[in-house]
Enzyme design. Structure first.
Site, PDB file in Angstrom:
ATOM      1  CB  SER A  64      -0.862   0.016   1.264  1.00 28.15           C
ATOM      2  OG  SER A  64      -1.516   1.275   1.374  1.00 28.15           O
ATOM      3  CE1 TYR A  80      -3.841  -2.227   5.006  1.00 26.62           C
ATOM      4  CE2 TYR A  80      -3.110  -0.002   4.487  1.00 26.62           C
ATOM      5  CZ  TYR A  80      -3.612  -1.224   4.076  1.00 26.62           C
ATOM      6  OH  TYR A  80      -3.879  -1.448   2.753  1.00 26.62           O
TER       7      TYR A  80
HETATM    8  N1  LIG Z   1      -8.757  -0.424  -1.587  1.00 26.39           N
HETATM    9  C1  LIG Z   1      -7.738   0.371  -1.341  1.00 26.39           C
HETATM   10  O1  LIG Z   1      -7.863   1.605  -1.384  1.00 26.39           O
HETATM   11  C2  LIG Z   1      -6.378  -0.213  -1.032  1.00 26.39           C
HETATM   12  C3  LIG Z   1      -5.288   0.681  -0.954  1.00 26.39           C
HETATM   13  C4  LIG Z   1      -4.022   0.174  -0.693  1.00 26.39           C
HETATM   14  C5  LIG Z   1      -3.855  -1.183  -0.492  1.00 26.39           C
HETATM   15  N2  LIG Z   1      -4.912  -2.030  -0.564  1.00 26.39           N
HETATM   16  C6  LIG Z   1      -4.654  -3.457  -0.344  1.00 26.39           C
HETATM   17  O2  LIG Z   1      -5.179  -4.197  -1.430  1.00 26.39           O
HETATM   18  C7  LIG Z   1      -5.553  -5.502  -0.970  1.00 26.39           C
HETATM   19  C8  LIG Z   1      -6.989  -5.787  -1.366  1.00 26.39           C
HETATM   20  O3  LIG Z   1      -7.815  -4.790  -0.780  1.00 26.39           O
HETATM   21  P1  LIG Z   1      -9.329  -4.529  -1.216  1.00 26.39           P
HETATM   22  O4  LIG Z   1      -9.539  -3.068  -1.126  1.00 26.39           O
HETATM   23  O5  LIG Z   1      -9.649  -5.257  -2.469  1.00 26.39           O
HETATM   24  O6  LIG Z   1     -10.057  -5.203   0.049  1.00 26.39           O
HETATM   25  P2  LIG Z   1     -11.502  -5.891   0.198  1.00 26.39           P
HETATM   26  O7  LIG Z   1     -11.816  -5.861   1.660  1.00 26.39           O
HETATM   27  O8  LIG Z   1     -12.471  -5.268  -0.729  1.00 26.39           O
HETATM   28  O9  LIG Z   1     -11.209  -7.395  -0.240  1.00 26.39           O
HETATM   29  C9  LIG Z   1     -10.328  -8.188   0.519  1.00 26.39           C
HETATM   30  C10 LIG Z   1     -10.674  -9.653   0.375  1.00 26.39           C
HETATM   31  O10 LIG Z   1      -9.777 -10.364   1.242  1.00 26.39           O
HETATM   32  C11 LIG Z   1     -10.513 -11.315   1.992  1.00 26.39           C
HETATM   33  N3  LIG Z   1      -9.847 -11.559   3.268  1.00 26.39           N
HETATM   34  C12 LIG Z   1      -9.845 -10.744   4.359  1.00 26.39           C
HETATM   35  N4  LIG Z   1      -9.192 -11.337   5.361  1.00 26.39           N
HETATM   36  C13 LIG Z   1      -8.772 -12.545   4.914  1.00 26.39           C
HETATM   37  C14 LIG Z   1      -8.064 -13.622   5.502  1.00 26.39           C
HETATM   38  N5  LIG Z   1      -7.691 -13.590   6.787  1.00 26.39           N
HETATM   39  N6  LIG Z   1      -7.789 -14.712   4.745  1.00 26.39           N
HETATM   40  C15 LIG Z   1      -8.202 -14.765   3.453  1.00 26.39           C
HETATM   41  N7  LIG Z   1      -8.906 -13.791   2.850  1.00 26.39           N
HETATM   42  C16 LIG Z   1      -9.178 -12.693   3.570  1.00 26.39           C
HETATM   43  C17 LIG Z   1     -11.888 -10.713   2.168  1.00 26.39           C
HETATM   44  O11 LIG Z   1     -12.864 -11.712   2.421  1.00 26.39           O
HETATM   45  C18 LIG Z   1     -12.097 -10.005   0.819  1.00 26.39           C
HETATM   46  O12 LIG Z   1     -12.712 -10.838  -0.135  1.00 26.39           O
HETATM   47  C19 LIG Z   1      -5.312  -5.501   0.542  1.00 26.39           C
HETATM   48  O13 LIG Z   1      -4.040  -6.053   0.823  1.00 26.39           O
HETATM   49  C20 LIG Z   1      -5.327  -4.039   0.897  1.00 26.39           C
HETATM   50  O14 LIG Z   1      -4.599  -3.765   2.063  1.00 26.39           O
HETATM   51  C21 LIG Z   1      -6.176  -1.572  -0.829  1.00 26.39           C
END
Ligand SMILES: NC(=O)c1ccc[n+]([C@@H]2O[C@H](COP(=O)([O-])OP(=O)(O)OC[C@H]3O[C@@H](n4cnc5c(N)ncnc54)[C@H](O)[C@@H]3O)[C@@H](O)[C@H]2O)c1
Length: 248
Positions: free
Chosen positions: A138, A151
């Site tokens: 991130s 985080y």
């Molecule tokens: N959305 C953003 O703005 C953003 C920004 C920077 C980084 N990220 C990173 O991108 C990645 C995906 O984020 P997103 O926004 O798509 O999140 P999201 O919450 O929309 O999706 C995450 C998925 O991971 C699954 N998950 C959660 N905990 C879990 C576990 N313990 N074991 C297995 N699966 C698990 C959830 O069920 C979900 O389907 C993450 O690593 C997040 O930190 C997201």
């Protein structure tokens, strides 16, 4: 130029929605046989059926669950040669309002989840002399992010860990890189916006030089490239996909 097709097996964690789902779709588009892993069985199933892949229920915070998921994936599809550690979680809180139970949860999902999956799959990659690991970091882990202190630390850990694995595995033909999304339109971000009010999205959009949030597909395109055969000379790198928000 399109991506050359490859039917190597790719395991994506957190593939049930958001960025992970888009990554699963992009990898399937490149010909990969995709293992869609998620904590929620129904979500894993939905993505797997979209990509003609295998759904596995996996909780990356649980070593036994990770071991069982990897065993099932390899029994059904063969060796996993591409690993995308995408599962992540956070909640916006000022550091002074957090407690140790919260720190443990954030570190367990975002950092140790990546360690568990890597520990299960890296030895096979090294032994076979090929592997692609792409970890989802991130921008918070590069430059910090208000109300995301723990985080940010966990994602910073993912970045440093990936560089070290990249050094250790380089001679075995295994690459390891990090893709750092900026604010990206997913259920995770929408949940945060609901709690903190619509102003959050508007202020994020203003901060991004391209004046829009990322879409999951923006991130998936970078992951698919780093997971490809063509990226074989790129390792230990951290790539932000954030519309110019972070230039480092
Ligand atoms: N959305 C953003 O703005 C953003 C920004 C920077 C980084 N990220 C990173 O991108 C990645 C995906 O984020 P997103 O926004 O798509 O999140 P999201 O919450 O929309 O999706 C995450 C998925 O991971 C699954 N998950 C959660 N905990 C879990 C576990 N313990 N074991 C297995 N699966 C698990 C959830 O069920 C979900 O389907 C993450 O690593 C997040 O930190 C997201």
């Amino acid at each position: 130029m399109g991506q050359p097709k490859s039917d190597r097996v790719a395991f994506v964690t957190g593939a049930g929605q958001g960025i992970g789902r888009a990554i699963a779709l992009a990898l399937a588009d490149d010909g990969r046989r995709v293992v869609a892993g998620d904590l929620r069985a129904d979500a894993a199933e939905a993505t797997a059926s979209e990509v003609g892949g295998l759904a596995v229920t996996v909780d990356v915070t649980d070593g036994a669950s990770v071991a069982a998921a990897v065993e099932r994936a390899e029994a059904e599809l063969g060796p996993v040669e591409v690993l995308v550690n995408n599962a992540g979680w956070d909640e916006l809180r000022a550091f002074v309002d957090t407690d140790e139970a919260f720190w443990d949860r954030v570190i367990d999902v975002n950092f140790k989840g990546c360690l568990r999956m890597t520990h299960a799959l890296l030895p096979g990659m090294i032994e076979r002399g090929f592997g692609r690991m792409v970890n989802i970091g991130s921008d918070a882990g590069r430059v910090g992010s208000s109300h995301e202190s723990v985080y940010s630390g966990a994602k910073g850990g993912v970045i440093a860990f990936t560089k070290t694995v990249a050094r250790e595995a380089a001679r075995a033909g295994v690459t390891a890189n990090v893709v750092c999304p900026g604010p990206t339109r997913t259920p995770l971000l929408e949940g945060m916006a609901q709690i903190s009010g619509e102003k959050l999205v508007a202020s994020l959009e203003r901060a991004v030089p391209m004046r829009r949030l990322g879409e999951p597909e923006d991130v998936a395109a970078a992951v698919a490239f780093l997971a490809s055969e063509r990226a074989g000379y790129i390792t230990g790198q951290t790539l932000s996909v954030s519309g110019g928000l972070t230039m480092a």
